[in-house]
Design a protein around this motif. Structure first.
Motif, PDB file in Angstrom:
ATOM      1  N   PHE A 195       0.818  -1.205   0.000  1.00 14.75           N
ATOM      2  CA  PHE A 195       0.000   0.000   0.000  1.00 14.75           C
ATOM      3  C   PHE A 195       0.861   1.267   0.000  1.00 14.75           C
ATOM      4  O   PHE A 195       0.476   2.285  -0.591  1.00 14.75           O
ATOM      5  N   ILE A 196       2.036   1.234   0.637  1.00 14.05           N
ATOM      6  CA  ILE A 196       2.928   2.398   0.594  1.00 14.05           C
ATOM      7  C   ILE A 196       3.379   2.666  -0.835  1.00 14.05           C
ATOM      8  O   ILE A 196       3.373   3.814  -1.316  1.00 14.05           O
ATOM      9  N   LEU A 197       3.741   1.614  -1.547  1.00 13.93           N
ATOM     10  CA  LEU A 197       4.199   1.818  -2.938  1.00 13.93           C
ATOM     11  C   LEU A 197       3.033   2.197  -3.855  1.00 13.93           C
ATOM     12  O   LEU A 197       3.225   2.913  -4.847  1.00 13.93           O
ATOM     13  N   LEU A 198       1.834   1.723  -3.541  1.00 10.83           N
ATOM     14  CA  LEU A 198       0.675   2.171  -4.313  1.00 10.83           C
ATOM     15  C   LEU A 198       0.458   3.675  -4.120  1.00 10.83           C
ATOM     16  O   LEU A 198       0.206   4.398  -5.091  1.00 10.83           O
ATOM     17  N   VAL A 199       0.566   4.139  -2.896  1.00  9.79           N
ATOM     18  CA  VAL A 199       0.444   5.579  -2.630  1.00  9.79           C
ATOM     19  C   VAL A 199       1.575   6.337  -3.318  1.00  9.79           C
ATOM     20  O   VAL A 199       1.372   7.423  -3.884  1.00  9.79           O
ATOM     21  N   HIS A 200       2.779   5.765  -3.288  1.00 14.07           N
ATOM     22  CA  HIS A 200       3.925   6.397  -3.942  1.00 14.07           C
ATOM     23  C   HIS A 200       3.660   6.611  -5.426  1.00 14.07           C
ATOM     24  O   HIS A 200       3.925   7.684  -5.975  1.00 14.07           O
ATOM     25  N   VAL A 201       3.135   5.598  -6.086  1.00 13.58           N
ATOM     26  CA  VAL A 201       2.828   5.726  -7.518  1.00 13.58           C
ATOM     27  C   VAL A 201       1.670   6.705  -7.726  1.00 13.58           C
ATOM     28  O   VAL A 201       1.688   7.520  -8.656  1.00 13.58           O
ATOM     29  N   GLY A 202       0.668   6.637  -6.856  1.00 13.71           N
ATOM     30  CA  GLY A 202      -0.474   7.531  -7.006  1.00 13.71           C
ATOM     31  C   GLY A 202      -0.104   8.990  -6.879  1.00 13.71           C
ATOM     32  O   GLY A 202      -0.653   9.852  -7.578  1.00 13.71           O
ATOM     33  N   LEU A 203       0.853   9.296  -5.994  1.00 14.66           N
ATOM     34  CA  LEU A 203       1.258  10.691  -5.806  1.00 14.66           C
ATOM     35  C   LEU A 203       2.065  11.236  -6.977  1.00 14.66           C
ATOM     36  O   LEU A 203       2.344  12.436  -7.028  1.00 14.66           O
ATOM     37  N   LYS A 204       2.442  10.374  -7.903  1.00 16.11           N
ATOM     38  CA  LYS A 204       3.045  10.868  -9.140  1.00 16.11           C
ATOM     39  C   LYS A 204       2.008  11.544 -10.029  1.00 16.11           C
ATOM     40  O   LYS A 204       2.347  12.236 -10.984  1.00 16.11           O
ATOM     41  N   LEU A 205       0.724  11.291  -9.720  1.00 18.58           N
ATOM     42  CA  LEU A 205      -0.399  11.927 -10.415  1.00 18.58           C
ATOM     43  C   LEU A 205      -0.403  11.606 -11.904  1.00 18.58           C
ATOM     44  O   LEU A 205      -0.761  12.447 -12.730  1.00 18.58           O
ATOM     45  N   ASP A 206       0.014  10.388 -12.214  1.00 20.00           N
ATOM     46  CA  ASP A 206       0.003   9.917 -13.599  1.00 20.00           C
ATOM     47  C   ASP A 206      -0.863   8.655 -13.638  1.00 20.00           C
ATOM     48  O   ASP A 206      -0.470   7.595 -13.136  1.00 20.00           O
ATOM     49  N   ARG A 207      -2.054   8.771 -14.223  1.00 17.67           N
ATOM     50  CA  ARG A 207      -2.986   7.645 -14.209  1.00 17.67           C
ATOM     51  C   ARG A 207      -2.450   6.435 -14.963  1.00 17.67           C
ATOM     52  O   ARG A 207      -2.780   5.294 -14.634  1.00 17.67           O
ATOM     53  N   LEU A 228       0.674   5.346 -14.959  1.00 16.48           N
ATOM     54  CA  LEU A 228       1.552   4.619 -14.047  1.00 16.48           C
ATOM     55  C   LEU A 228       0.747   3.883 -12.978  1.00 16.48           C
ATOM     56  O   LEU A 228       1.101   2.769 -12.592  1.00 16.48           O
ATOM     57  N   VAL A 229      -0.326   4.507 -12.487  1.00 16.60           N
ATOM     58  CA  VAL A 229      -1.187   3.845 -11.507  1.00 16.60           C
ATOM     59  C   VAL A 229      -1.787   2.585 -12.115  1.00 16.60           C
ATOM     60  O   VAL A 229      -1.852   1.524 -11.467  1.00 16.60           O
ATOM     61  N   LEU A 230      -2.232   2.693 -13.357  1.00 24.15           N
ATOM     62  CA  LEU A 230      -2.835   1.538 -14.020  1.00 24.15           C
ATOM     63  C   LEU A 230      -1.821   0.417 -14.207  1.00 24.15           C
ATOM     64  O   LEU A 230      -2.126  -0.762 -13.975  1.00 24.15           O
ATOM     65  N   VAL A 231      -0.595   0.760 -14.621  1.00 26.77           N
ATOM     66  CA  VAL A 231       0.442  -0.257 -14.828  1.00 26.77           C
ATOM     67  C   VAL A 231       0.769  -0.957 -13.514  1.00 26.77           C
ATOM     68  O   VAL A 231       0.805  -2.201 -13.441  1.00 26.77           O
ATOM     69  N   PHE A 232       1.002  -0.170 -12.465  1.00 27.58           N
ATOM     70  CA  PHE A 232       1.393  -0.745 -11.179  1.00 27.58           C
ATOM     71  C   PHE A 232       0.288  -1.642 -10.614  1.00 27.58           C
ATOM     72  O   PHE A 232       0.539  -2.794 -10.231  1.00 27.58           O
ATOM     73  N   PHE A 272      -7.364  -3.800  -2.125  1.00 27.07           N
ATOM     74  CA  PHE A 272      -6.269  -3.185  -2.885  1.00 27.07           C
ATOM     75  C   PHE A 272      -6.773  -2.700  -4.246  1.00 27.07           C
ATOM     76  O   PHE A 272      -6.403  -1.624  -4.713  1.00 27.07           O
ATOM     77  N   GLY A 273      -7.633  -3.502  -4.878  1.00 31.76           N
ATOM     78  CA  GLY A 273      -8.175  -3.108  -6.178  1.00 31.76           C
ATOM     79  C   GLY A 273      -9.017  -1.851  -6.090  1.00 31.76           C
ATOM     80  O   GLY A 273      -8.901  -0.946  -6.937  1.00 31.76           O
ATOM     81  N   PHE A 274      -9.887  -1.766  -5.074  1.00 31.89           N
ATOM     82  CA  PHE A 274     -10.707  -0.563  -4.914  1.00 31.89           C
ATOM     83  C   PHE A 274      -9.844   0.666  -4.627  1.00 31.89           C
ATOM     84  O   PHE A 274     -10.101   1.759  -5.129  1.00 31.89           O
ATOM     85  N   THR A 275      -8.825   0.477  -3.798  1.00 24.73           N
ATOM     86  CA  THR A 275      -7.919   1.598  -3.507  1.00 24.73           C
ATOM     87  C   THR A 275      -7.199   2.051  -4.766  1.00 24.73           C
ATOM     88  O   THR A 275      -7.052   3.255  -5.021  1.00 24.73           O
ATOM     89  N   SER A 276      -6.754   1.105  -5.563  1.00 25.36           N
ATOM     90  CA  SER A 276      -6.084   1.446  -6.828  1.00 25.36           C
ATOM     91  C   SER A 276      -7.027   2.215  -7.757  1.00 25.36           C
ATOM     92  O   SER A 276      -6.628   3.194  -8.401  1.00 25.36           O
ATOM     93  N   PHE A 277      -8.280   1.767  -7.817  1.00 21.23           N
ATOM     94  CA  PHE A 277      -9.256   2.427  -8.682  1.00 21.23           C
ATOM     95  C   PHE A 277      -9.516   3.863  -8.226  1.00 21.23           C
ATOM     96  O   PHE A 277      -9.609   4.781  -9.045  1.00 21.23           O
ATOM     97  N   ALA A 278      -9.619   4.053  -6.888  1.00 18.83           N
ATOM     98  CA  ALA A 278      -9.836   5.408  -6.375  1.00 18.83           C
ATOM     99  C   ALA A 278      -8.659   6.322  -6.694  1.00 18.83           C
ATOM    100  O   ALA A 278      -8.837   7.485  -7.095  1.00 18.83           O
ATOM    101  N   ILE A 279      -7.440   5.795  -6.537  1.00 17.76           N
ATOM    102  CA  ILE A 279      -6.248   6.593  -6.857  1.00 17.76           C
ATOM    103  C   ILE A 279      -6.180   6.876  -8.348  1.00 17.76           C
ATOM    104  O   ILE A 279      -5.782   7.961  -8.777  1.00 17.76           O
ATOM    105  N   TYR A 280      -6.588   5.915  -9.169  1.00 20.61           N
ATOM    106  CA  TYR A 280      -6.613   6.125 -10.618  1.00 20.61           C
ATOM    107  C   TYR A 280      -7.568   7.269 -10.981  1.00 20.61           C
ATOM    108  O   TYR A 280      -7.234   8.133 -11.807  1.00 20.61           O
ATOM    109  N   LEU A 281      -8.765   7.280 -10.384  1.00 22.72           N
ATOM    110  CA  LEU A 281      -9.719   8.355 -10.663  1.00 22.72           C
ATOM    111  C   LEU A 281      -9.170   9.706 -10.228  1.00 22.72           C
ATOM    112  O   LEU A 281      -9.341  10.717 -10.920  1.00 22.72           O
TER     113      LEU A 281
END
Length: 434
Positions: free
Chosen positions: A111-123, A125-129, A172-181
């Motif tokens: 989850f830390i690395l998911l947040v790390h990718v999400g804070l790059k603000l590039d959808r 990269l979030v999708l790939v990760f 994890f999937g729902f969190t990823s989707f929220a960060i993607y949006l």
């Protein structure tokens, strides 16, 4: 991904994001040092060392090779594969009979690395990760179910698959989707901000800051409207012959200095630069928002331009250039102004007889050897006392292309404003209001 409004901010944000990597690294290192299970120690050591190398490489590229999207994607892929190894790496090192449930360390790092990718603000990269991690996570769950129930039927295996770990996978999937949006919305906002910044940059070349703000607020509402405005034309005498005798680079430098001087002075009095035509500048006072003192501001601007352009000319002469005298024509009248759509290109402009008269007055200024010619219509619109200067009247002046004559007032070159001229200069001069 679109370019940033402030690239330096991107680097500072990247440095802050790297701190998250070291938080994850600290957790992995603590897990390696404090774990009592020697069977999986080798795998944990490989993970820690690999993650440290990836982090150092990410810092280096962010510092020395910024903006490389392929490298960013590569590091995200490596992080995702490493997360997959952390989540279920113990499956490969421990006996089948062991409990293969997720550990707290693996969840925290994921989850830390998911947040790390999400804070790059590039959808992207979030999708790939998230895609790589989820595919690996589900695959590991299936492998675990098969290893523990290799002799059971399909129903038993499916039942063993529907456990707490699957719930964590869904979370994890729902969190990823929220960060993607969130990243997608930020990307749209950023693109709009870049477009707005580009529009502001384009408008700032022609309008004062206050008018730029109004144009951005009103946008396409600036349709053609008829209103009164002061029109000014500024031009240089003998500039064409001057342009033929100097190198192109020097010509560009002189023209840039001249345009910057004129436009900044116009902006200082709340005017609008309608267009540049070679060495000519057309300005409007009263567009897109008319005020009661448009004529006063236009005349004050013209007088300041006379002095400023005289100083600019003298500076050029001292540097070896030909003396470039400026001529200014100023008129007040009805115009039609607004955004004129011509298909592939739209521009904010004014048209009408007042524009033609102002241009003819600028041409007349050259024939009179005058730095400034003002129509009586503009003087009649003044709300303040006419600035003190040596004014010369001329009545019934015929202008090319215009049926009715016009009364004008003009300055003689080098006469300047009050305080710079000879008090015994010439009879007929006017110092006060008309």
């Amino acid at each position: 991904m679109t370019s940033s409004l402030h690239p330096a901010w991107d680097f500072a944000r990247e440095i802050r994001l790297i701190l998250l990597r070291f938080v994850a690294f600290a957790i992995l290192l603590a897990n390696l040092l404090l774990a009592g299970n020697e069977e999986g120690e080798g795998a944990r050591l490989v993970v820690v060392v690999s993650y440290f190398i990836i982090s150092v490489a990410a810092i280096t590229t962010a510092r020395y090779i910024p903006g490389r999207s392929r490298l960013k994607t590569l590091f995200v892929v490596l992080d995702a594969l490493l997360v997959a190894l952390i989540l279920y790496g113990h499956i490969l090192t421990e006996p089948v009979a062991r409990n293969h449930n997720l550990t707290t360390t693996s969840l925290v790092v994921a989850f830390i690395l998911l947040v790390h990718v999400g804070l790059k603000l590039d959808r992207r990269l979030v999708l790939v990760f998230s895609t790589i991690v989820l595919i690996a996570w589900v695959s590991m769950l299936v492998i675990t179910a098969v290893r523990h129930h290799n002799t059971a039927d399909a129903v038993s295996r499916l039942a063993s698959l529907l456990n707490q770990d699957l719930g964590l996978t869904v979370s994890f999937g729902f969190t990823s989707f929220a960060i993607y949006l969130f990243a997608r919305d930020h990307d749209r906002t950023r693109k709009e901000a870049l477009k707005a910044d580009q529009r502001r940059l384009n408008l700032s070349r022609f309008f004062s800051p206050l008018i730029v703000s109004e144009l951005q607020e009103r946008g396409e509402a600036l349709g053609l409207e008829r209103r009164n405005a002061a029109i000014m034309f500024v031009d240089l005498r003998d500039f064409t012959s001057f342009a033929e005798t100097v190198p192109a680079r020097e010509l560009a430098s002189v023209l840039a200095e001249y345009r910057q001087l004129v436009s900044h002075t116009i902006f200082g009095y709340g005017g609008t630069v309608d267009k540049f035509i070679g060495d000519g500048v057309m300005a409007v006072f009263g567009q897109p928002r008319p005020t009661e003192d448009d004529a006063d501001r236009a005349l004050a601007c013209a007088l300041e331009l006379v002095e400023a352009l005289n100083e600019w000319r003298d500076h050029g002469v001292r540097n070896g250039y030909r003396a470039l005298d400026a001529a200014i024509g100023l008129h007040f009248g009805a115009v039609v102004g607004g955004v004129l759509d011509s298909g592939c290109h739209s521009e904010f402009t004014v048209i009408g007889d007042a524009v033609n008269v102002a241009q003819r007055l600028e041409t007349l200024a050259k024939s009179l050897d005058s730095p400034l010619v003002v129509s009586s219509e503009l003087l009649a619109r003044l709300r303040k006392t006419v600035p003190c200067a040596i004014w010369f009247p001329k009545n019934g002046v015929s202008l090319p292309g215009r049926r009715l004559p016009i009364d004008i007032w003009y300055l003689r070159r080098e006469s300047g404003v009050a305080g710079t001229s000879d008090p015994d200069y010439d009879t007929g001069r006017v110092h006060t209001a008309f």
